[in-house]
Design an enzyme around this catalytic site. Structure first.
Site, PDB file in Angstrom:
ATOM      1  N   LYS A  83      39.018  41.378  46.388  1.00 59.38           N
ATOM      2  CA  LYS A  83      38.435  42.164  45.294  1.00 59.38           C
ATOM      3  C   LYS A  83      38.243  41.236  44.096  1.00 59.38           C
ATOM      4  O   LYS A  83      39.180  40.544  43.682  1.00 59.38           O
ATOM      5  CB  LYS A  83      39.408  43.275  44.933  1.00 59.38           C
ATOM      6  CG  LYS A  83      38.793  44.549  44.448  1.00 59.38           C
ATOM      7  CD  LYS A  83      39.930  45.548  44.248  1.00 59.38           C
ATOM      8  CE  LYS A  83      39.439  46.906  43.902  1.00 59.38           C
ATOM      9  NZ  LYS A  83      40.551  47.761  43.457  1.00 59.38           N
TER      10      LYS A  83
HETATM   11  C1  E4P Z   1      39.577  51.062  42.809  1.00 57.62           C
HETATM   12  O1  E4P Z   1      39.568  50.227  43.679  1.00 57.62           O
HETATM   13  C2  E4P Z   1      40.577  51.118  41.728  1.00 57.62           C
HETATM   14  O2  E4P Z   1      41.809  50.685  42.222  1.00 57.62           O
HETATM   15  C3  E4P Z   1      40.817  52.528  41.213  1.00 57.62           C
HETATM   16  O3  E4P Z   1      40.009  53.475  41.849  1.00 57.62           O
HETATM   17  C4  E4P Z   1      40.940  52.635  39.752  1.00 57.62           C
HETATM   18  O4  E4P Z   1      41.152  53.974  39.405  1.00 57.62           O
HETATM   19  P1  E4P Z   1      41.717  54.443  37.986  1.00 57.62           P
HETATM   20  O5  E4P Z   1      40.582  54.542  37.040  1.00 57.62           O
HETATM   21  O6  E4P Z   1      42.328  55.792  38.269  1.00 57.62           O
HETATM   22  O7  E4P Z   1      42.740  53.419  37.560  1.00 57.62           O
END
Ligand code: E4P
Length: 219
Positions: A83
């Site tokens: 990522k």
């Molecule tokens: C996606 O890969 C992220 O880890 C995640 O969806 C972030 O979500 P949040 O806005 O609830 O932190």
């Protein structure tokens, strides 16, 4: 539509994986920090539990540093998906990793223009953050609709899957499915919420009460 669990909590992932409903996992540095455990150990355990892609995020901000960290992460398991943030360095790292055959999830996407760049950089996934857009008064799902519409114009070259992230409630999941998004990544609480309906509970209670009156057993 694929379901990913958005958590680094190994116990939660084990429980969800046993349902057969989970196709992959996404983590981020904040979720890993919550576990208080060493990052590479956590990723290794998750990769053993879930055969699908497991997103592990780099924390370097320069593309060389990202590639160095990605090298370590890719050694952990064959289903690790790197990522990277949606920055110029992240896109540069994405291209280099994709050219080597690695899967990359380009995260923190907040505009259609950014999503076009992720596809051009060869990302396996782009992650539009719908909840965080809703939080600042924008319509997160509009972004998902725009990305899907754009990607559909270039089926031969834009192979990036749209992974709807920052999901806060079942309505986001239903809307993502209605639009035809490839993946929804959800906190375990949302995955559990999807199954619940008060009329299901009430209906089952009634059926079981009537069945008990018959005094019968199956088998
Ligand atoms: C996606 O890969 C992220 O880890 C995640 O969806 C972030 O979500 P949040 O806005 O609830 O932190």
């Amino acid at each position: 539509m694929k379901f990913f669990a958005d958590t680094a909590d190994v116990a939660e992932i084990a429980e969800l994986a046993a349902t057969g409903l989970i196709d992959g996992v996404t983590t981020n540095p904040s979720l890993v920090a919550k576990t208080g455990r060493p990052f590479l150990d956590v990723i290794a355990e998750i990769c053993r539990l879930v055969p699908g892609p497991v997103s592990a995020e780099v924390t370097a901000t320069d593309h060389q540093g990202m590639l160095r960290e990605a090298g370590h992460l890719l050694e952990v398991a064959s289903n690790v998906c790197i990522k990277v943030p949606l920055t110029l360095d992240g896109l540069k790292a994405c291209r280099a990793l994709a050219d080597r055959g690695a899967k990359v999830n380009v995260t923190l996407c907040f505009s259609p223009a950014q999503a076009i760049l992720a596809a051009k950089a060869g990302a396996a996934f782009v992650s539009p953050f719908v909840g965080r857009l809703d939080d600042v008064g924008h319509e997160g799902m509009r972004l998902v609709a725009d990305i899907l519409e754009i990607y559909r114009n270039y089926p031969a070259t834009f192979r990036t899957e749209v992974l709807v992230a920052s999901i806060r409630h079942p309505g986001h999941v239903v809307e993502a499915a209605r639009l035809g998004a490839d993946v929804a990544t959800m906190p375990p609480s949302v995955i559990r919420q999807l199954v619940r309906h008060p009329l299901t509970d009430k209906g089952l209670e009634g059926f079981l009460a009537d069945w008990a009156k018959t005094g019968q057993r199956i088998g």
